[in-house]
Write an enzyme that holds these catalytic residues in place. Sequence first.
Site, PDB file in Angstrom:
ATOM      1  N   SER A  22      63.828  -2.926  62.997  1.00  0.00           N
ATOM      2  CA  SER A  22      64.458  -4.228  63.248  1.00  0.00           C
ATOM      3  C   SER A  22      64.740  -4.478  64.730  1.00  0.00           C
ATOM      4  O   SER A  22      63.841  -4.820  65.479  1.00  0.00           O
ATOM      5  CB  SER A  22      65.708  -4.394  62.380  1.00  0.00           C
ATOM      6  OG  SER A  22      66.664  -3.405  62.631  1.00  0.00           O
ATOM      7  N   ASP A  54      54.845  -6.383  74.889  1.00  0.00           N
ATOM      8  CA  ASP A  54      54.083  -7.623  75.062  1.00  0.00           C
ATOM      9  C   ASP A  54      54.178  -8.180  76.482  1.00  0.00           C
ATOM     10  O   ASP A  54      53.250  -8.845  76.962  1.00  0.00           O
ATOM     11  CB  ASP A  54      54.561  -8.684  74.067  1.00  0.00           C
ATOM     12  CG  ASP A  54      54.048  -8.425  72.657  1.00  0.00           C
ATOM     13  OD1 ASP A  54      53.341  -7.417  72.459  1.00  0.00           O
ATOM     14  OD2 ASP A  54      54.354  -9.229  71.759  1.00  0.00           O
ATOM     15  N   LYS A 110      60.465  -4.127  60.103  1.00  0.00           N
ATOM     16  CA  LYS A 110      61.476  -5.058  59.585  1.00  0.00           C
ATOM     17  C   LYS A 110      61.474  -6.302  60.457  1.00  0.00           C
ATOM     18  O   LYS A 110      61.926  -6.283  61.596  1.00  0.00           O
ATOM     19  CB  LYS A 110      62.872  -4.425  59.617  1.00  0.00           C
ATOM     20  CG  LYS A 110      63.075  -3.337  58.587  1.00  0.00           C
ATOM     21  CD  LYS A 110      63.172  -3.914  57.205  1.00  0.00           C
ATOM     22  CE  LYS A 110      63.389  -2.823  56.172  1.00  0.00           C
ATOM     23  NZ  LYS A 110      63.350  -3.331  54.814  1.00  0.00           N
TER      24      LYS A 110
END
Length: 433
Positions: free
Chosen positions: A314, A325, A339
Amino acid sequence: MVITKSRLVLGATAVTLSTIAVTSLGIHSRGQALFKASPKELVDEVWQIVQRQYVDGTFNQVDWVAVRKEYLNKSYSSQEDAYKAIREMLKRLDDPYTRFMNPEEFKNMQVDTSGELTGIGITISQDEKTKQLVVIAPIEDTPAFKAGILSKDVIVKIDGKSTKGMDTNEAVSLIRGEPGSQVVLTIQRNGQQKVFNIKRARIEIHPVRFSQQQTPVGKVGYIRLNQFSANAAKEMQQAIRNLEKQQVDGYVMDLRGNPGGLLYASVEIARMWLDKGTIVSTIDRQGEQEREVARGRALTNKPLVVLVDKGSASASEILSGALQDNKRAVLVGTQTFGKGLVQSVRPLEDGSGLAVTIAKYHTPSGKDINKHGIDPDIKVELTDAQRQELWLRERDKIGTLADLQYAKALEILGKEIAAKRTPTAERSQTNQL
């Protein structure tokens, strides 16, 4: 009721036993309810919240209006009748993350601001497909951790009672208890069952640990983040500033076994490493995106390697995904838990509580990591035997060259440090000519 960012949690079936949800740190109840709703009013209150907020406008292909009619046509003689009906009603959604908590369960969910809890120290989730109770991660230095519980362990029995068909609330009620008392967990791992006798304890949690290490690649700041609690951002800030004063050359941030926590904590910590770029996008049922971005206030721009594994869930995935990224860090380890949903947790009129899945989230590149997780840039697998050896019997070797994943992270960090130094050296020579 306005939903503030402090109420948004990630992977809200992540359950710190005896406190219901480690992801719910910082959520406050109304305290003494202004009035006690009648059983039928409580059922309707829950229905209305789901009607307004649930992430899927089709309610997972359930006729939610018909569900309301069915349950409001029933008679309820007590609050317990209402609680049972609410749980039945929510099961229609087939979403283990949207769940009801009675007043005792809701009270136990809320961890004191001191970060202290009572339990055995594991975080669990209900597998969406198999409905089995799965360990996301044990919390470091807790009874479950020391007993040898591992990420992805399946809990098949609690004190001899089968967990088949059991939801996380019931599991928590059975496992939590007074400090010093014992609970017996039967775990399924790699097709075999193991029995663990675990003594409950009072646990004080500090989410951040850090040290400055002299290594072959230079001075390295090692930061281990155990969970995204209400004070995680503050402790991370202190760690980075302390290590910057010690003039470290680069960082290794360890998110292995971190089950997640508060959404805002992951965003704030990401901003400490990123000067620009998107951190995460949350998408509600209207498809509207709320984008969290960096604000040009990074505390350091030095090279960073992040350690992840299947226990990184999560909020850990939001942070590692944002750093990956945005090309801010190299991820080393194994695929993360997967998650990708956000819950809102709120109190109800009688002191009970409700967690509702209200959004999903994507990493900056648009990846939906739910059920898949994040793939590391450099994969370094550990066998269960190696993990147990490192995390249980040789814990002093975590974050050392004897830790294979850390050793690889250090190797990668050395290359990043060297690459950053080279252009500076070339410019210096050019200026001298």
